[in-house]
Design a protein around this motif. Sequence first.
Motif, PDB file in Angstrom:
ATOM      1  N   VAL A 147      12.366   1.572  -3.528  1.00  0.00           N
ATOM      2  CA  VAL A 147      12.622   0.459  -2.618  1.00  0.00           C
ATOM      3  C   VAL A 147      11.579   0.494  -1.499  1.00  0.00           C
ATOM      4  O   VAL A 147      10.991  -0.518  -1.137  1.00  0.00           O
ATOM      5  CB  VAL A 147      14.046   0.547  -2.034  1.00  0.00           C
ATOM      6  CG1 VAL A 147      14.242  -0.542  -0.980  1.00  0.00           C
ATOM      7  CG2 VAL A 147      15.091   0.409  -3.132  1.00  0.00           C
ATOM      8  N   GLU A 148      11.322   1.699  -0.985  1.00  0.00           N
ATOM      9  CA  GLU A 148      10.376   1.874   0.116  1.00  0.00           C
ATOM     10  C   GLU A 148       8.986   2.193  -0.446  1.00  0.00           C
ATOM     11  O   GLU A 148       8.525   3.328  -0.449  1.00  0.00           O
ATOM     12  CB  GLU A 148      10.846   2.997   1.038  1.00  0.00           C
ATOM     13  CG  GLU A 148      10.155   3.014   2.384  1.00  0.00           C
ATOM     14  CD  GLU A 148      10.725   4.062   3.313  1.00  0.00           C
ATOM     15  OE1 GLU A 148      10.067   4.369   4.312  1.00  0.00           O
ATOM     16  OE2 GLU A 148      11.824   4.567   3.033  1.00  0.00           O
ATOM     17  N   ARG A 149       8.292   1.182  -0.907  1.00  0.00           N
ATOM     18  CA  ARG A 149       7.021   1.370  -1.600  1.00  0.00           C
ATOM     19  C   ARG A 149       5.898   1.838  -0.686  1.00  0.00           C
ATOM     20  O   ARG A 149       4.907   2.385  -1.151  1.00  0.00           O
ATOM     21  CB  ARG A 149       6.606   0.064  -2.286  1.00  0.00           C
ATOM     22  CG  ARG A 149       7.594  -0.385  -3.361  1.00  0.00           C
ATOM     23  CD  ARG A 149       7.103  -1.627  -4.047  1.00  0.00           C
ATOM     24  NE  ARG A 149       7.978  -2.008  -5.153  1.00  0.00           N
ATOM     25  CZ  ARG A 149       7.719  -2.980  -6.009  1.00  0.00           C
ATOM     26  NH1 ARG A 149       6.596  -3.693  -5.876  1.00  0.00           N
ATOM     27  NH2 ARG A 149       8.551  -3.258  -6.982  1.00  0.00           N
ATOM     28  N   SER A 150       6.068   1.627   0.616  1.00  0.00           N
ATOM     29  CA  SER A 150       5.016   2.002   1.566  1.00  0.00           C
ATOM     30  C   SER A 150       4.820   3.517   1.642  1.00  0.00           C
ATOM     31  O   SER A 150       3.825   3.982   2.196  1.00  0.00           O
ATOM     32  CB  SER A 150       5.351   1.463   2.955  1.00  0.00           C
ATOM     33  OG  SER A 150       6.598   1.974   3.409  1.00  0.00           O
ATOM     34  N   LYS A 151       5.732   4.282   1.077  1.00  0.00           N
ATOM     35  CA  LYS A 151       5.584   5.739   1.056  1.00  0.00           C
ATOM     36  C   LYS A 151       4.431   6.191   0.162  1.00  0.00           C
ATOM     37  O   LYS A 151       3.870   7.263   0.333  1.00  0.00           O
ATOM     38  CB  LYS A 151       6.852   6.403   0.505  1.00  0.00           C
ATOM     39  CG  LYS A 151       8.082   6.344   1.358  1.00  0.00           C
ATOM     40  CD  LYS A 151       9.190   7.090   0.620  1.00  0.00           C
ATOM     41  CE  LYS A 151      10.484   7.096   1.397  1.00  0.00           C
ATOM     42  NZ  LYS A 151      11.532   7.857   0.670  1.00  0.00           N
ATOM     43  N   VAL A 152       4.103   5.389  -0.834  1.00  0.00           N
ATOM     44  CA  VAL A 152       3.181   5.812  -1.888  1.00  0.00           C
ATOM     45  C   VAL A 152       1.729   5.690  -1.435  1.00  0.00           C
ATOM     46  O   VAL A 152       1.310   4.648  -0.927  1.00  0.00           O
ATOM     47  CB  VAL A 152       3.402   5.002  -3.171  1.00  0.00           C
ATOM     48  CG1 VAL A 152       2.480   5.502  -4.288  1.00  0.00           C
ATOM     49  CG2 VAL A 152       4.861   5.093  -3.609  1.00  0.00           C
ATOM     50  N   ARG A 153       0.958   6.748  -1.623  1.00  0.00           N
ATOM     51  CA  ARG A 153      -0.465   6.759  -1.316  1.00  0.00           C
ATOM     52  C   ARG A 153      -1.235   7.289  -2.522  1.00  0.00           C
ATOM     53  O   ARG A 153      -0.749   8.164  -3.244  1.00  0.00           O
ATOM     54  CB  ARG A 153      -0.767   7.672  -0.122  1.00  0.00           C
ATOM     55  CG  ARG A 153      -0.057   7.281   1.170  1.00  0.00           C
ATOM     56  CD  ARG A 153      -0.722   6.085   1.836  1.00  0.00           C
ATOM     57  NE  ARG A 153      -0.271   5.912   3.191  1.00  0.00           N
ATOM     58  CZ  ARG A 153       0.876   5.335   3.556  1.00  0.00           C
ATOM     59  NH1 ARG A 153       1.684   4.868   2.629  1.00  0.00           N
ATOM     60  NH2 ARG A 153       1.199   5.222   4.828  1.00  0.00           N
ATOM     61  N   LEU A 213       3.579   2.686 -11.145  1.00  0.00           N
ATOM     62  CA  LEU A 213       4.816   3.056 -11.838  1.00  0.00           C
ATOM     63  C   LEU A 213       5.847   3.629 -10.868  1.00  0.00           C
ATOM     64  O   LEU A 213       7.044   3.340 -10.982  1.00  0.00           O
ATOM     65  CB  LEU A 213       4.512   4.077 -12.938  1.00  0.00           C
ATOM     66  CG  LEU A 213       3.739   3.544 -14.151  1.00  0.00           C
ATOM     67  CD1 LEU A 213       3.301   4.694 -15.051  1.00  0.00           C
ATOM     68  CD2 LEU A 213       4.596   2.554 -14.934  1.00  0.00           C
ATOM     69  N   ILE A 214       5.374   4.422  -9.916  1.00  0.00           N
ATOM     70  CA  ILE A 214       6.286   4.984  -8.918  1.00  0.00           C
ATOM     71  C   ILE A 214       6.857   3.878  -8.041  1.00  0.00           C
ATOM     72  O   ILE A 214       8.056   3.867  -7.734  1.00  0.00           O
ATOM     73  CB  ILE A 214       5.565   6.041  -8.065  1.00  0.00           C
ATOM     74  CG1 ILE A 214       5.214   7.253  -8.928  1.00  0.00           C
ATOM     75  CG2 ILE A 214       6.434   6.475  -6.883  1.00  0.00           C
ATOM     76  CD1 ILE A 214       4.286   8.243  -8.259  1.00  0.00           C
ATOM     77  N   LYS A 215       6.034   2.937  -7.650  1.00  0.00           N
ATOM     78  CA  LYS A 215       6.489   1.842  -6.797  1.00  0.00           C
ATOM     79  C   LYS A 215       7.557   0.999  -7.478  1.00  0.00           C
ATOM     80  O   LYS A 215       8.447   0.451  -6.819  1.00  0.00           O
ATOM     81  CB  LYS A 215       5.306   0.964  -6.389  1.00  0.00           C
ATOM     82  CG  LYS A 215       4.395   1.615  -5.351  1.00  0.00           C
ATOM     83  CD  LYS A 215       3.226   0.707  -5.000  1.00  0.00           C
ATOM     84  CE  LYS A 215       2.313   1.347  -3.969  1.00  0.00           C
ATOM     85  NZ  LYS A 215       1.157   0.482  -3.620  1.00  0.00           N
TER      86      LYS A 215
END
Length: 216
Positions: free
Chosen positions: A183-189, A177-179
Motif C-alpha cells: 500500500v505504501e509504495r514510497s518505501k521502495v527504492r 513487483l514489490i510495489k
Amino acid sequence: MNIIIISQDLKSDGKGEDRLLKLGHQISARGHGVTTLTSNGAVAMDLGRKKIGLFYQNGLTMIAFNVPGEDQNSLFKSAISDLKFARMTGKQLESLPRPGLILVKTPPLTAALPAMRLSRRLEIPLVVEIRELMPDALIEKKALKNGPVIKALKKLEQKIYEQASRIITVDDEKAALIKERLVERSKVRVVKDSSTLEQLLKDYERALDGYKLKMT
C-alpha cells in the motif's frame, strides 16, 4: 550512530565482496559503529565446535554463527539452517548496544525475523534489502510446492514489507513487483549494482534519505 547489518550469506572475499560489506566499511569510516551478523560459511571462518566467532575487519565488528550452509539438494535442511541463524541472531541482538538503524538482507526471509522483533520493540528504523523475491524464486524453480509453507512464507513476506521503513531492491523489475504488494509504495527504492563504489554509495545514500548516514 550504531548500525547493525544482518546477512546470512555475506561474501567477504576480495572482488566478490558483498555490497553491504562495502557499505559497512564506508559507514564505519565516517564515524558510525557497525556490527555485522553473518554465518561462518559466508566469511570462511572455521569455528570447529564453537557456536559463534568474533573478529574485526576494516573497522567492522563481525559476528559469525556456526550454522550449516545452504543445501541445494534439500530445502528442508536449508530451512533448518535458516531458522538456526535467525534464532542465534535474535539471541545475540539482545546483548548488543542499542542500534540507530538495522539493515537486513533477504533471502532468506527468516533472516528478517529477529530484526523485525528488535525494530518493533525498540522503535528502530528497519531497512530491508531484497536480492530475490521469496517465495517466488523457489516456486519458479519448482523447489517449493508445499501449499501451507508457501502460504506461510507469503505471509511473512508481507509482514516484512509492512514493517520495513525502507525496502531496497537491485532492479526496477523487482521494485515493480514489490510495489504491487504494498500500500505504501514510497518505501521502495532501487539501488542497482554499480561498477564503482562511489556511485553505489551515492545511490544508497539517496535511498536512505532521512537517516543521517552521510557516506560520500
